[in-house]
Design an enzyme around this catalytic site. Structure first.
Site, PDB file in Angstrom:
ATOM      1  N   CYS A 109      37.979  32.187  47.062  1.00  0.00           N
ATOM      2  CA  CYS A 109      36.640  32.554  46.748  1.00  0.00           C
ATOM      3  C   CYS A 109      36.234  32.867  47.758  1.00  0.00           C
ATOM      4  O   CYS A 109      36.391  32.407  49.446  1.00  0.00           O
ATOM      5  CB  CYS A 109      36.891  31.044  46.079  1.00  0.00           C
ATOM      6  SG  CYS A 109      34.836  30.498  45.627  1.00  0.00           S
ATOM      7  N   ILE A 110      34.945  33.252  47.389  1.00  0.00           N
ATOM      8  CA  ILE A 110      34.471  34.350  48.795  1.00  0.00           C
ATOM      9  C   ILE A 110      33.328  34.311  48.053  1.00  0.00           C
ATOM     10  O   ILE A 110      32.482  34.202  47.059  1.00  0.00           O
ATOM     11  CB  ILE A 110      34.301  36.193  49.102  1.00  0.00           C
ATOM     12  CG1 ILE A 110      33.753  36.346  49.696  1.00  0.00           C
ATOM     13  CG2 ILE A 110      34.297  36.075  47.735  1.00  0.00           C
ATOM     14  CD1 ILE A 110      33.951  38.080  49.774  1.00  0.00           C
ATOM     15  N   LEU A 111      31.746  34.046  48.772  1.00  0.00           N
ATOM     16  CA  LEU A 111      29.970  33.740  48.662  1.00  0.00           C
ATOM     17  C   LEU A 111      29.687  33.639  49.846  1.00  0.00           C
ATOM     18  O   LEU A 111      29.810  33.540  51.119  1.00  0.00           O
ATOM     19  CB  LEU A 111      30.171  32.286  48.092  1.00  0.00           C
ATOM     20  CG  LEU A 111      28.873  32.844  47.811  1.00  0.00           C
ATOM     21  CD1 LEU A 111      27.789  33.063  46.835  1.00  0.00           C
ATOM     22  CD2 LEU A 111      28.146  31.009  47.952  1.00  0.00           C
ATOM     23  N   GLN A 141      22.224  37.105  52.217  1.00  0.00           N
ATOM     24  CA  GLN A 141      23.227  38.682  51.070  1.00  0.00           C
ATOM     25  C   GLN A 141      21.853  39.792  51.467  1.00  0.00           C
ATOM     26  O   GLN A 141      20.676  39.761  51.687  1.00  0.00           O
ATOM     27  CB  GLN A 141      23.054  38.295  50.154  1.00  0.00           C
ATOM     28  CG  GLN A 141      23.998  37.887  49.494  1.00  0.00           C
ATOM     29  CD  GLN A 141      23.736  37.723  47.668  1.00  0.00           C
ATOM     30  OE1 GLN A 141      22.794  38.070  47.192  1.00  0.00           O
ATOM     31  NE2 GLN A 141      24.810  36.528  46.953  1.00  0.00           N
ATOM     32  N   ARG A 142      22.442  40.728  51.715  1.00  0.00           N
ATOM     33  CA  ARG A 142      21.979  42.467  52.217  1.00  0.00           C
ATOM     34  C   ARG A 142      22.047  42.043  53.284  1.00  0.00           C
ATOM     35  O   ARG A 142      21.225  42.956  54.376  1.00  0.00           O
ATOM     36  CB  ARG A 142      20.858  42.821  51.363  1.00  0.00           C
ATOM     37  CG  ARG A 142      20.648  42.506  50.259  1.00  0.00           C
ATOM     38  CD  ARG A 142      19.706  43.419  48.995  1.00  0.00           C
ATOM     39  NE  ARG A 142      19.840  43.264  47.642  1.00  0.00           N
ATOM     40  CZ  ARG A 142      20.653  44.341  47.287  1.00  0.00           C
ATOM     41  NH1 ARG A 142      20.488  45.718  48.544  1.00  0.00           N
ATOM     42  NH2 ARG A 142      20.476  44.845  45.748  1.00  0.00           N
ATOM     43  N   LYS A 143      22.908  41.567  54.473  1.00  0.00           N
ATOM     44  CA  LYS A 143      23.269  41.785  55.543  1.00  0.00           C
ATOM     45  C   LYS A 143      24.108  42.579  56.463  1.00  0.00           C
ATOM     46  O   LYS A 143      24.757  42.351  57.137  1.00  0.00           O
ATOM     47  CB  LYS A 143      22.781  40.374  56.206  1.00  0.00           C
ATOM     48  CG  LYS A 143      21.460  39.683  55.835  1.00  0.00           C
ATOM     49  CD  LYS A 143      21.217  38.569  56.642  1.00  0.00           C
ATOM     50  CE  LYS A 143      19.157  37.648  56.793  1.00  0.00           C
ATOM     51  NZ  LYS A 143      19.501  37.123  56.861  1.00  0.00           N
ATOM     52  N   GLU A 187      41.707  36.727  44.967  1.00  0.00           N
ATOM     53  CA  GLU A 187      42.337  35.674  43.280  1.00  0.00           C
ATOM     54  C   GLU A 187      41.120  36.718  42.184  1.00  0.00           C
ATOM     55  O   GLU A 187      40.006  37.160  42.272  1.00  0.00           O
ATOM     56  CB  GLU A 187      41.698  34.729  43.432  1.00  0.00           C
ATOM     57  CG  GLU A 187      42.339  34.200  42.472  1.00  0.00           C
ATOM     58  CD  GLU A 187      42.362  32.321  42.564  1.00  0.00           C
ATOM     59  OE1 GLU A 187      42.282  31.408  41.509  1.00  0.00           O
ATOM     60  OE2 GLU A 187      42.396  32.365  43.297  1.00  0.00           O
ATOM     61  N   SER A 192      33.141  38.275  40.893  1.00  0.00           N
ATOM     62  CA  SER A 192      32.241  38.392  39.818  1.00  0.00           C
ATOM     63  C   SER A 192      31.845  39.952  40.232  1.00  0.00           C
ATOM     64  O   SER A 192      32.770  40.652  40.653  1.00  0.00           O
ATOM     65  CB  SER A 192      31.647  37.514  41.052  1.00  0.00           C
ATOM     66  OG  SER A 192      31.606  38.110  41.989  1.00  0.00           O
TER      67      SER A 192
END
Length: 507
Positions: free
Chosen positions: A352-354, A360-362, A386, A390
């Site tokens: 899982c990645i978040l 975001q956008r950094k 995995e 998304s």
């Protein structure tokens, strides 16, 4: 008192002297029933169906509305759920037809511009006008709407099967090769059958948390997360805001509860676990799910609010969590994370990645992806994320794969290469290497063999389209040892276990 005995025939009582009564009348009534059974019964007319006014509150689920969006534009949407908000007032949970499910939200009646009787014919006319259009414009989010989305996914899989059976000499991709990763086809529901997809959409159709507050940031949530039911009293569908502690990820419904918790529990101002990487103001901590179970569970609850097709398991013992943080004089502030299994039989180097929406956008997403592959290189393994990915994850991963493969090809000066050689050089599994080559338009199929057709000039031009953006992983700043493999367990994803020669590819 003397109780009368019961007859063998149920329903035929006896008098006090034992004489049966009611039998004769029963026979007569049976005769009467037999006589009347031949006469036709009068059919009662069905109750008249009262047609409900579609413009009457509350609107039925599925009703089409036009709603004023955040930018003051008018958008078509469908009612998903309804909820009473006060005496005679309603609010509706709507899905915007042109946007991903993450944009679904609750709207009050004052934002409704066109009622169903007006909006429905306008929407039908728009659909008829754009009947040949397969999706939204490129500058809008992907269209996700129930069965239409699944139809598009089926068409995409059919197109993939068709492209895989390319004729000799044909490039294994569309003639007009996209030049940016966002143009790539992606099926976010890959691997889910119709029943699973329908069940998933039904359970998660309404967000149960509208916003979250983490540190200095307040973020609108995107999806449903299975928080404990104790948070939701009877009749409560959605929590307006949840407040998370930066250092323990404990969550509360009121800010006062969070402040009281932080005063009572003096947590270290960093994630639990070991700091394995630091460069400048960026650090990465490794957290063992078996040791810090509560922290990892709370982090998973938080992450599920921004991830759709991921299953939340309460057993986090088999996983390692890598938390990316920004460092300042107040401590370490989490900005993203990824998790991976301690031992993956399927070769996954990331589960899982978040990257948190406020960060975001950094360039943190690309940094996390590169970091996961750097760990695979230290383990001397090939790996893959995995599936399914998304939509945002697919964009970032394919961009990383393309650049890594291009750099490996550019560094090769002479001799033959195989897909397995590229896989060993990059720690990317062979299937993902082939995906990148197909997308770049470098892979051709002829006479039963695959060939890379690319001169150094073409590789240089493609590398300009995939420049190194944002933070880069400095392997010299990584202080980490691989998780030990149980004794006697064979790891087929180890580079040493791979065949020395694969399919030869001429350049």
């Amino acid at each position: 008192a003397i109780f009368p005995r019961k007859s063998r025939h149920f329903g035929s009582p006896m008098t006090s002297n034992g004489r049966k009564v009611g039998r004769k009348s029963s026979q007569k009534s049976g005769a009467r029933r037999g006589a009347t059974s031949t006469t036709p019964k009068k059919e009662t007319p069905p109750a008249p169906v009262v047609k409900r006014d579609p413009d009457e509150h509350p609107y039925a689920p599925g009703s089409v509305l036009t709603v004023r969006w955040v930018d003051e534009s008018e958008r078509f949407c469908s009612v998903v759920e309804k909820q009473k908000s006060g005496e005679g007032h309603w609010r509706y949970y709507v899905h915007y037809h042109d946007f991903n499910r993450r944009m679904d939200e609750w709207v009050s009646t004052d934002r409704i511009v066109k009622i169903p009787s007006v909006a429905t014919p306008l929407y039908e006319a728009k659909k008829a006008q754009n009947g040949t259009h397969e999706g939204p414009p490129a500058n809008e989010a992907e269209h996700v709407e129930g069965s239409e989305e699944r139809d598009d996914a089926a068409m995409l899989r059919k197109k993939r099967r068709k492209s895989s059976s390319a004729e000799d000499g044909q490039v294994l991709k569309t003639p007009e090769a996209p030049t940016v990763v966002t143009d790539m086809d992606h099926d976010e529901h890959e691997g889910m059958d119709e029943a699973s997809l329908k069940e998933h959409e039904e359970v998660t159709k309404v967000k149960n948390v509208e916003r979250v507050e983490l540190g200095d940031y307040c973020m609108d949530t995107w999806y449903f997360s299975p928080f404990p039911k104790e948070l939701f009293p009877e009749g409560c569908v959605t929590i307006p805001c949840l407040y998370f502690c930066e250092y323990s990820f404990a969550f509360f419904k009121h800010r006062e509860e969070l402040l009281r918790f932080q005063r009572r529990h003096k947590y270290p101002r960093h994630p639990p676990g070991q700091e394995i990487y630091r460069k400048g103001a960026v650090s990465v901590f490794e957290v063992d799910g078996m040791v810090e179970t509560e922290y990892c569970q709370n982090l998973s609850y938080f992450a599920k609010l921004f991830l759709d097709h991921k299953t939340l398991y309460y057993d986090v013992d088999p996983f390692l969590f890598y938390v990316l943080c920004e460092f300042d004089d107040r401590g370490y502030h989490p900005v993203g994370y990824f998790s991976k299994e301690k031992h993956s039989d399927l070769g996954y180097n990331l589960a899982c990645i978040l990257t948190f929406p406020c960060h975001q956008r950094k360039g943190y997403g690309r940094f996390i992806i590169a970091f996961s592959y750097e760990l695979s290189k230290r383990e001397q393994k090939v790996g893959s994320p995995e599936k399914p990915l998304s939509d945002l994850g697919a964009v970032s991963y394919r961009s990383y794969w393309c650049r890594s493969v291009l750099l490996a090809l550019r560094s090769h000066t002479q001799g033959a290469l195989s897909v397995m050689d590229l896989s060993k050089m990059t720690s990317i599994v062979a299937e993902d290497v082939i995906t990148a080559l197909q997308y770049l338009g470098l892979l051709r199929y002829s006479n039963g063999s695959h060939f890379i057709v690319a001169s150094p000039q073409i590789l240089d031009e493609l590398l300009q389209k995939y420049p190194a953006k944002g933070l880069q992983v400095d392997e010299t700043k990584l202080h980490w040892a691989p998780y030990s493999t149980p004794e006697g367990r064979h790891d087929k994803w180890n580079i040493s276990a791979k065949k020395a020669n694969g399919k030869d590819i001429d350049i």
